[in-house]
Design a protein around this motif. Sequence first.
Motif, PDB file in Angstrom:
ATOM      1  N   GLU A   1      -0.959  -8.839   0.399  1.00 53.58           N
ATOM      2  CA  GLU A   1      -2.147  -8.045   0.695  1.00 53.58           C
ATOM      3  C   GLU A   1      -2.074  -7.366   2.061  1.00 53.58           C
ATOM      4  O   GLU A   1      -2.730  -6.361   2.288  1.00 53.58           O
ATOM      5  N   MET A   2      -1.264  -7.884   2.961  1.00 56.57           N
ATOM      6  CA  MET A   2      -1.110  -7.280   4.283  1.00 56.57           C
ATOM      7  C   MET A   2       0.041  -6.266   4.316  1.00 56.57           C
ATOM      8  O   MET A   2       0.275  -5.610   5.317  1.00 56.57           O
ATOM      9  N   LEU A   3       0.727  -6.105   3.208  1.00 55.73           N
ATOM     10  CA  LEU A   3       1.917  -5.276   3.108  1.00 55.73           C
ATOM     11  C   LEU A   3       1.587  -3.795   3.228  1.00 55.73           C
ATOM     12  O   LEU A   3       0.602  -3.318   2.667  1.00 55.73           O
ATOM     13  N   GLN A   4       2.427  -3.063   3.954  1.00 55.38           N
ATOM     14  CA  GLN A   4       2.380  -1.609   3.976  1.00 55.38           C
ATOM     15  C   GLN A   4       3.800  -1.124   3.750  1.00 55.38           C
ATOM     16  O   GLN A   4       4.731  -1.581   4.404  1.00 55.38           O
ATOM     17  N   VAL A   5       3.959  -0.170   2.824  1.00 57.36           N
ATOM     18  CA  VAL A   5       5.269   0.316   2.443  1.00 57.36           C
ATOM     19  C   VAL A   5       5.406   1.775   2.867  1.00 57.36           C
ATOM     20  O   VAL A   5       4.490   2.580   2.644  1.00 57.36           O
ATOM     21  N   TYR A   6       6.545   2.115   3.470  1.00 58.71           N
ATOM     22  CA  TYR A   6       6.812   3.481   3.924  1.00 58.71           C
ATOM     23  C   TYR A   6       8.128   3.961   3.323  1.00 58.71           C
ATOM     24  O   TYR A   6       9.087   3.197   3.204  1.00 58.71           O
ATOM     25  N   ASP A   7       8.178   5.260   2.971  1.00 59.32           N
ATOM     26  CA  ASP A   7       9.429   5.827   2.462  1.00 59.32           C
ATOM     27  C   ASP A   7      10.303   6.277   3.628  1.00 59.32           C
ATOM     28  O   ASP A   7       9.954   6.093   4.796  1.00 59.32           O
ATOM     29  N   LYS A   8      11.439   6.886   3.327  1.00 56.56           N
ATOM     30  CA  LYS A   8      12.402   7.267   4.355  1.00 56.56           C
ATOM     31  C   LYS A   8      11.854   8.307   5.327  1.00 56.56           C
ATOM     32  O   LYS A   8      12.273   8.375   6.471  1.00 56.56           O
ATOM     33  N   GLU A   9      10.924   9.129   4.875  1.00 57.77           N
ATOM     34  CA  GLU A   9      10.335  10.157   5.728  1.00 57.77           C
ATOM     35  C   GLU A   9       9.192   9.621   6.574  1.00 57.77           C
ATOM     36  O   GLU A   9       8.595  10.348   7.358  1.00 57.77           O
ATOM     37  N   GLY A  10       8.831   8.371   6.393  1.00 55.42           N
ATOM     38  CA  GLY A  10       7.749   7.764   7.164  1.00 55.42           C
ATOM     39  C   GLY A  10       6.383   7.878   6.520  1.00 55.42           C
ATOM     40  O   GLY A  10       5.368   7.530   7.126  1.00 55.42           O
ATOM     41  N   LYS A  11       6.338   8.372   5.299  1.00 54.97           N
ATOM     42  CA  LYS A  11       5.070   8.503   4.575  1.00 54.97           C
ATOM     43  C   LYS A  11       4.724   7.165   3.932  1.00 54.97           C
ATOM     44  O   LYS A  11       5.567   6.512   3.313  1.00 54.97           O
ATOM     45  N   GLU A  12       3.466   6.762   4.067  1.00 57.35           N
ATOM     46  CA  GLU A  12       3.051   5.490   3.477  1.00 57.35           C
ATOM     47  C   GLU A  12       2.971   5.624   1.961  1.00 57.35           C
ATOM     48  O   GLU A  12       2.349   6.544   1.438  1.00 57.35           O
ATOM     49  N   VAL A  13       3.609   4.685   1.275  1.00 60.94           N
ATOM     50  CA  VAL A  13       3.613   4.680  -0.191  1.00 60.94           C
ATOM     51  C   VAL A  13       3.168   3.316  -0.721  1.00 60.94           C
ATOM     52  O   VAL A  13       3.611   2.875  -1.777  1.00 60.94           O
ATOM     53  N   THR A  14       2.277   2.676   0.018  1.00 64.92           N
ATOM     54  CA  THR A  14       1.750   1.378  -0.396  1.00 64.92           C
ATOM     55  C   THR A  14       1.053   1.540  -1.746  1.00 64.92           C
ATOM     56  O   THR A  14       0.281   2.488  -1.938  1.00 64.92           O
ATOM     57  N   PRO A  15       1.295   0.640  -2.688  1.00 68.10           N
ATOM     58  CA  PRO A  15       0.632   0.737  -3.993  1.00 68.10           C
ATOM     59  C   PRO A  15      -0.892   0.765  -3.855  1.00 68.10           C
ATOM     60  O   PRO A  15      -1.462   0.103  -2.991  1.00 68.10           O
ATOM     61  N   GLU A  16      -1.541   1.547  -4.699  1.00 65.09           N
ATOM     62  CA  GLU A  16      -2.994   1.723  -4.616  1.00 65.09           C
ATOM     63  C   GLU A  16      -3.745   0.404  -4.784  1.00 65.09           C
ATOM     64  O   GLU A  16      -4.766   0.178  -4.140  1.00 65.09           O
ATOM     65  N   LYS A  17      -3.245  -0.458  -5.631  1.00 63.62           N
ATOM     66  CA  LYS A  17      -3.906  -1.745  -5.844  1.00 63.62           C
ATOM     67  C   LYS A  17      -3.946  -2.551  -4.544  1.00 63.62           C
ATOM     68  O   LYS A  17      -4.972  -3.158  -4.211  1.00 63.62           O
ATOM     69  N   VAL A  18      -2.869  -2.543  -3.789  1.00 62.29           N
ATOM     70  CA  VAL A  18      -2.816  -3.250  -2.506  1.00 62.29           C
ATOM     71  C   VAL A  18      -3.737  -2.568  -1.500  1.00 62.29           C
ATOM     72  O   VAL A  18      -4.460  -3.222  -0.749  1.00 62.29           O
ATOM     73  N   ARG A  19      -3.730  -1.222  -1.500  1.00 60.56           N
ATOM     74  CA  ARG A  19      -4.628  -0.484  -0.597  1.00 60.56           C
ATOM     75  C   ARG A  19      -6.092  -0.846  -0.856  1.00 60.56           C
ATOM     76  O   ARG A  19      -6.867  -1.016   0.076  1.00 60.56           O
ATOM     77  N   GLN A  20      -6.455  -0.955  -2.140  1.00 56.54           N
ATOM     78  CA  GLN A  20      -7.839  -1.276  -2.483  1.00 56.54           C
ATOM     79  C   GLN A  20      -8.223  -2.665  -1.998  1.00 56.54           C
ATOM     80  O   GLN A  20      -9.313  -2.881  -1.472  1.00 56.54           O
ATOM     81  N   VAL A  21      -7.335  -3.619  -2.148  1.00 61.55           N
ATOM     82  CA  VAL A  21      -7.597  -4.977  -1.658  1.00 61.55           C
ATOM     83  C   VAL A  21      -7.784  -4.944  -0.147  1.00 61.55           C
ATOM     84  O   VAL A  21      -8.693  -5.582   0.393  1.00 61.55           O
TER      85      VAL A  21
END
Length: 79
Positions: free
Chosen positions: A50-70
Amino acid sequence: MISKELIGRINELAKKAKSEGLTELEKIERKDLRAKYLKEFRAGFRQQVEMLQVYDKEGKEVTPEKVRQVQRDRGLRDD
């Protein structure tokens, strides 16, 4: 958090089970301790995800929406 005492007792029962066997009460205790361990492990793992944040190679956040909602529900995210 999983206590050292909990892990220690689980290990004691595992060692005894291999060497001489367990009584019925010890088998019940082992089952309860394992269930408690799994419950605490899952809670800790869930908190990490639930505390996870995922970023792609360009630095854009791509955290799954379900995790963002939590995270929004818990007040950890403003967007």
